[in-house]
Write a protein that holds these residues in place. Structure first.
Motif, PDB file in Angstrom:
ATOM      1  N   PHE A  45      -2.137   5.009   7.661  1.00  0.00           N
ATOM      2  CA  PHE A  45      -2.053   4.148   8.841  1.00  0.00           C
ATOM      3  C   PHE A  45      -3.316   4.263   9.698  1.00  0.00           C
ATOM      4  O   PHE A  45      -3.789   3.260  10.244  1.00  0.00           O
ATOM      5  N   LYS A  46      -3.879   5.466   9.793  1.00  0.00           N
ATOM      6  CA  LYS A  46      -5.069   5.661  10.620  1.00  0.00           C
ATOM      7  C   LYS A  46      -6.329   5.119   9.953  1.00  0.00           C
ATOM      8  O   LYS A  46      -7.180   4.504  10.606  1.00  0.00           O
ATOM      9  N   GLU A  47      -6.458   5.330   8.659  1.00  0.00           N
ATOM     10  CA  GLU A  47      -7.711   5.019   7.981  1.00  0.00           C
ATOM     11  C   GLU A  47      -7.720   3.649   7.308  1.00  0.00           C
ATOM     12  O   GLU A  47      -8.800   3.096   7.062  1.00  0.00           O
ATOM     13  N   GLU A  48      -6.529   3.112   7.018  1.00  0.00           N
ATOM     14  CA  GLU A  48      -6.496   1.867   6.248  1.00  0.00           C
ATOM     15  C   GLU A  48      -5.631   0.781   6.874  1.00  0.00           C
ATOM     16  O   GLU A  48      -6.105  -0.339   7.136  1.00  0.00           O
ATOM     17  N   LEU A  49      -4.378   1.083   7.147  1.00  0.00           N
ATOM     18  CA  LEU A  49      -3.452   0.037   7.578  1.00  0.00           C
ATOM     19  C   LEU A  49      -3.710  -0.426   9.011  1.00  0.00           C
ATOM     20  O   LEU A  49      -3.652  -1.624   9.300  1.00  0.00           O
ATOM     21  N   LYS A  77       0.814  -1.216   0.000  1.00  0.00           N
ATOM     22  CA  LYS A  77       0.000   0.000   0.000  1.00  0.00           C
ATOM     23  C   LYS A  77       0.851   1.272   0.000  1.00  0.00           C
ATOM     24  O   LYS A  77       0.415   2.309  -0.525  1.00  0.00           O
ATOM     25  N   THR A  78       2.037   1.194   0.581  1.00  0.00           N
ATOM     26  CA  THR A  78       2.910   2.380   0.618  1.00  0.00           C
ATOM     27  C   THR A  78       3.880   2.394  -0.552  1.00  0.00           C
ATOM     28  O   THR A  78       4.775   3.246  -0.605  1.00  0.00           O
ATOM     29  N   ASP A  79       3.724   1.465  -1.465  1.00  0.00           N
ATOM     30  CA  ASP A  79       4.615   1.372  -2.635  1.00  0.00           C
ATOM     31  C   ASP A  79       6.069   1.243  -2.215  1.00  0.00           C
ATOM     32  O   ASP A  79       6.964   1.859  -2.806  1.00  0.00           O
TER      33      ASP A  79
END
Length: 355
Positions: free
Chosen positions: A267-271, A70-72
């Protein structure tokens, strides 16, 4: 003339060297990652689980890959399991102090800290399973995410604690005079209300204590108990959801604030929520497997109680919930408001109160 030729030669070599360095820099960063000069951020992740626990590969391992994807490739999770960087009961202080950057915090181990509000999930017979618990506590966290020590990213629930015993426990009367392992305040009060004696014994000594008869039973996780092979010495499992513990994926505040804004949001909304969901799904799956495996034990099995037989086990629940409200007020929180919100969320998720 010779001097001019020498100077010209040195200049050509210098320019060629600069060109080579720029090319190498565009192909790989200092860690050897092909990333067009992107800096790779390494975040240490700490857990107390042994490396052979399925959770390590099936939850933490998948999440490490997800973060990279997700962070490439901008963020790399470096994991330290089996208490390499500290134990479960020091994890909050270690995370806040920067020993590592990410961990899953168990609020019931830190009820004298700012994690107290989240111990509400551990109340007697509050949450029936990990899936429901994760949904309920996600809504509760949305309203009461006020941590100053650490950055709480999400919340997920493990499987419920049940009663493991050396003889069948089908009623409260079967517990009278028994010695039952209980660690948390909630479990201790429940065991007392059942007419049994709570005993505090570390999990590492639990198998031998059950085997030798030092204990007659234990309030312990279904999945965890199977992993510790408690069924060999306490083959009867009374499947009542005594409590369902919460674990909170969290990050060191300084590390979180140092991240670029887009990564903070991710990190807050997805990971963070993704890790909580992987956790919840794992325990939901393994609870079903554990029940099936343990019920095949020829020496015992899984005991399911009718609603009528369950009620005597729950009779002291309201007192325990009321005590939590008083404790919250004493710590400076609005205990009544928190409890009312918690009950409303339970009703939204179709959970019936135990009183």
């Amino acid at each position: 003339m010779k001097k001019m030729i020498s100077l010209l030669f040195i200049l050509v070599v210098f320019m060629a060297g600069c060109s080579a360095n720029q090319t190498n820099g565009s192909k790989a960063d200092r860690n050897g990652n092909s990333s067009n000069n992107k800096e790779v951020i390494e975040l240490g992740f700490s857990s107390w689980y042994p490396t052979n626990d399925p959770l390590v590969k099936q939850v933490f391992g998948k999440w490490e890959d997800l973060v990279s994807e997700k962070t490439d490739g901008r963020v790399k999770i470096v994991s330290y399991h089996a208490n390499q960087l500290g134990t479960a009961d020091t994890m909050l202080q270690d995370l806040a102090g920067g020993v590592f950057e990410i961990a899953t915090i168990s609020p019931i181990l830190f009820d004298d800290t700012e994690m107290f509000p989240y111990t509400i999930s551990n109340l007697a017979f509050a949450l029936p399973d990990s899936e429901t618990g994760t949904k309920v506590m996600a809504k509760f966290l949305e309203k009461y995410n006020t941590s100053k020590q650490i950055e709480i990213l999400a919340t997920g629930n493990a499987d419920p604690y049940v009663i493991w015993s050396t003889s069948p426990i089908e009623s409260v009367e079967d517990l009278k005079g028994k010695k039952i392992r209980a660690i948390s305040d909630v479990h201790v009060e429940l065991v007392k209300s059942w007419g049994a004696s709570p005993v505090a014994i570390p999990v590492a000594d639990l198998y031998e204590s059950l085997q030798k008869g030092t204990l007659d039973g234990a309030v312990f996780s279904m999945v965890g108990g199977e992993a510790w092979k408690f069924g060999e010495v306490a083959p009867f499992i009374t499947n009542i959801a005594v409590s369902t513990p919460t674990f909170m994926p969290s990050m060191n505040k300084e590390a979180f604030n140092s991240l670029p804004e887009d990564l903070q949001k991710m990190f807050k909304e997805e990971l963070g929520p993704a890790l909580a969901q992987l956790w919840s799904d794992h325990y939901q799956e393994y609870t079903a497997k554990a029940i099936d495996n343990l019920d095949k034990n020829p020496k015992g099995g899984v005991i399911t109680l009718s609603e009528e037989k369950l009620k005597p086990f729950q009779k002291d629940s309201k007192n325990i919930w009321d005590t939590w409200v008083k404790d919250a007020n004493a710590k400076g929180y609005d205990g009544e408001a928190m409890m009312n919100d918690f009950k409303d969320i339970l009703k939204e998720e179709g959970v019936k109160l135990p009183f």
